[in-house]
Scaffold this motif. Structure first.
Motif, PDB file in Angstrom:
ATOM      1  N   LEU A  51       0.831  -1.205   0.000  1.00 47.90           N
ATOM      2  CA  LEU A  51       0.000   0.000   0.000  1.00 47.90           C
ATOM      3  C   LEU A  51       0.865   1.254   0.000  1.00 47.90           C
ATOM      4  O   LEU A  51       2.032   1.208   0.402  1.00 47.90           O
ATOM      5  N   LEU A  52       0.285   2.359  -0.445  1.00 47.31           N
ATOM      6  CA  LEU A  52       0.990   3.636  -0.421  1.00 47.31           C
ATOM      7  C   LEU A  52       0.001   4.721  -0.002  1.00 47.31           C
ATOM      8  O   LEU A  52      -0.886   5.096  -0.776  1.00 47.31           O
ATOM      9  N   ALA A  53       0.135   5.197   1.235  1.00 45.60           N
ATOM     10  CA  ALA A  53      -0.697   6.305   1.685  1.00 45.60           C
ATOM     11  C   ALA A  53      -0.205   7.584   1.021  1.00 45.60           C
ATOM     12  O   ALA A  53       1.002   7.812   0.897  1.00 45.60           O
ATOM     13  N   MET A  54      -1.153   8.413   0.594  1.00 48.05           N
ATOM     14  CA  MET A  54      -0.807   9.634  -0.128  1.00 48.05           C
ATOM     15  C   MET A  54      -1.671  10.789   0.338  1.00 48.05           C
ATOM     16  O   MET A  54      -2.850  10.633   0.634  1.00 48.05           O
ATOM     17  N   ASP A  55      -1.059  11.971   0.383  1.00 47.90           N
ATOM     18  CA  ASP A  55      -1.814  13.198   0.613  1.00 47.90           C
ATOM     19  C   ASP A  55      -1.222  14.289  -0.262  1.00 47.90           C
ATOM     20  O   ASP A  55       0.004  14.363  -0.429  1.00 47.90           O
ATOM     21  N   VAL A  56      -2.090  15.113  -0.835  1.00 48.55           N
ATOM     22  CA  VAL A  56      -1.619  16.289  -1.567  1.00 48.55           C
ATOM     23  C   VAL A  56      -2.248  17.531  -0.945  1.00 48.55           C
ATOM     24  O   VAL A  56      -3.400  17.505  -0.523  1.00 48.55           O
ATOM     25  N   GLU A  57      -1.477  18.582  -0.858  1.00 51.07           N
ATOM     26  CA  GLU A  57      -1.989  19.894  -0.467  1.00 51.07           C
ATOM     27  C   GLU A  57      -2.037  20.750  -1.727  1.00 51.07           C
ATOM     28  O   GLU A  57      -1.159  20.633  -2.602  1.00 51.07           O
ATOM     29  N   THR A  58      -3.053  21.584  -1.829  1.00 49.10           N
ATOM     30  CA  THR A  58      -3.312  22.301  -3.066  1.00 49.10           C
ATOM     31  C   THR A  58      -3.572  23.779  -2.818  1.00 49.10           C
ATOM     32  O   THR A  58      -3.748  24.217  -1.680  1.00 49.10           O
ATOM     33  N   THR A  59      -3.619  24.542  -3.902  1.00 46.87           N
ATOM     34  CA  THR A  59      -3.900  25.979  -3.804  1.00 46.87           C
ATOM     35  C   THR A  59      -5.393  26.259  -3.715  1.00 46.87           C
ATOM     36  O   THR A  59      -5.801  27.407  -3.584  1.00 46.87           O
TER      37      THR A  59
END
Length: 240
Positions: A51-59
């Motif tokens: 598994l690969l946990a992912m998070d992105v922060e955006t504008t």
């Protein structure tokens, strides 16, 4: 005993077959290599899946007009979180930072001044994602923003299987409130990441840092499986 009867009844998606097709039709070599790595069988027990946990922060929240400003990824399994293999990038966004988004992710103009653009981190990002099932908390953000970012740079979108811990949480903690319930002020339980973790007795973390949120999401899925499912649950019953 695990409450297996409450598992969501998703239509099982055959991502393995989908990746075979995408590997044949993708024009860009980066994407072709990613799809050629394949996807696990929908019948594979979740305990056996990388598994690969992912998070992105955006504008902002609109993937069409806003862009990614940071990405955090954390490899894990049901039994182990590999913090030493995590990756984190601050990215120079293609849209302007604004005051509202900065108050959430705390990434400033000074930090993005010499940051790489998305195209410069795409190769290592796809390498980290290859062969793994991505785990996020609210897939509409990560999936939509990554797809749009890849389209901007490569002219092709990006597809990948996702386990959405928010969706799993909603299944167990979101119920239709009757008119009488609304009348007396009954409210839906929050399924935000912090509140979902709190219900499962996980520690509170500082929110809106991509790598910390990726770690928080990995821990949440581990707790959700331990509480509501069996390690033998086929991954196809959990992904989208």
């Amino acid at each position: 005993m695990k409450n297996l009867k409450k598992q969501p009844k998703n239509r099982v998606l055959d991502w393995s077959a989908e990746f075979e097709t995408l590997a044949k039709i993708s024009v860009n070599p980066l994407l072709r290599k990613f799809y050629q790595a394949g996807a696990v069988s929908a019948l594979a027990p979740i305990e056996s899946v990388q598994l690969l946990a992912m998070d992105v922060e955006t504008t902002g929240l609109d993937s069409q007009s806003h862009s990614i400003v940071s990405i955090g990824v954390m490899p894990f399994t049901l039994n182990r979180i590999c913090c030493g293999n995590s990756l984190y990038w601050v990215i120079k966004p293609s849209s302007e930072l604004n005051e509202k988004s900065v108050t959430f992710h705390h990434i400033t103009h000074a930090e993005i001044l010499d940051a790489p653009v998305f195209a410069q981190v795409l190769d290592p990002l796809l390498e980290a994602m290859a062969g793994r099932v991505i785990v996020v908390h609210y897939r509409n953000i990560e999936r939509a923003f990554l797809d749009q970012a890849v389209r901007r740079y490569l002219g092709e979108g990006l597809k990948f299987p996702v386990i959405d811990t928010m969706q799993l949480e909603a299944h167990f903690h979101r119920q239709k409130i009757s008119w009488f319930g609304r009348l007396i002020g009954r409210k839906q339980q929050s399924i935000r990441l912090a509140d979902s973790r709190s219900r499962l007795n996980l520690p509170a973390y500082h929110a809106h840092h991509a790598l910390t949120d990726a770690l928080a999401t990995a821990e949440l899925l581990q707790a959700q499986i331990a509480t509501h499912y069996s390690p033998l649950t086929p991954v196809g019953e959990l992904w989208n």
